[in-house]
Design a protein around this motif. Structure first.
Motif: not given
Length: 196
Positions: A10-14, A20-24, A31-43
């Motif tokens: 879902e993150i990849l699709s967005l 440029r969509l903000p992680y927040s 259903g995650l926090s902005g920092p949790a999305v940032s961690d997933r994107v980094k991974r």
């Protein structure tokens, strides 16, 4: 490295829709926090699933010329040379290699000079034949919906699951389906380095 889950997809699709969509905002959707999305994107970046973030430019607004789709028939021995030349050529936007080994590319060129442009670009290549098709409309819609994602083993090309291993060798990240594939790859890599 664990398998990609529904949230990753879902993150990849967005991000495919708007890099440029903000992680927040992504976090609100998945259903995650902005920092949790940032961690997933980094991974996902470290795993090589995300290579870079880009923009979608309307090239028809910026580049003169007409859009054409060109199919080349060239000797197999010239493929890599021609691909490299096309990657670096002004006007060429996409290069495709078919399963039959044919080379096709999309470009914007001056209508009256298509033949001269191809001849100058490939002047020392034996062109067996080529065809030029004028493109009326182009739509490029990168999406991941409906596609099953799986990492492939750098050694045997099998699917890498949660039992797999990931390692970095000389700055590059490689994924392996099992420890034995990792060991074989590292051994061959080391032999190649010693032989250089």
């Amino acid at each position: 490295m664990r398998n990609l889950d529904e949230t990753d997809l879902e993150i990849l699709s967005l991000l495919a829709e708007n890099a440029r969509l903000p992680y927040s905002e992504i976090g609100d959707t998945v259903g995650l926090s902005g920092p949790a999305v940032s961690d997933r994107v980094k991974r996902l970046q470290e795993a090589g699933v995300i290579n870079n973030f880009t923009i979608d430019i309307s090239r028809s607004q910026l580049r003169a010329g007409v859009p054409v789709f060109i199919q080349l028939e060239i000797p197999a021995s010239a493929h890599e040379t021609v691909r490299e030349r096309l990657r670096n050529a002004d006007g060429v936007e996409h290069v495709f290699v078919t399963s039959e080994g044919e080379l096709w590319f999309y470009a914007r060129v001056e209508a009256q000079n298509v033949r001269m442009w191809i001849d100058s670009l490939l002047d020392d290549i034996e062109i067996q034949d080529y065809s030029v098709t004028l493109v009326d409309e182009l739509e490029w819609t990168p999406a991941i919906d409906g596609v099953e994602f799986a990492l492939t083993c750098a050694e045997c090309s099998n699917t890498v699951d949660n039992e797999g291993e990931t390692t970095r060798i000389d700055g590059e990240i490689y994924h392996f389906c099992c420890p034995s594939c990792l060991a074989r790859f590292e051994e061959r890599y080391q032999r190649l380095e010693e032989g250089v």
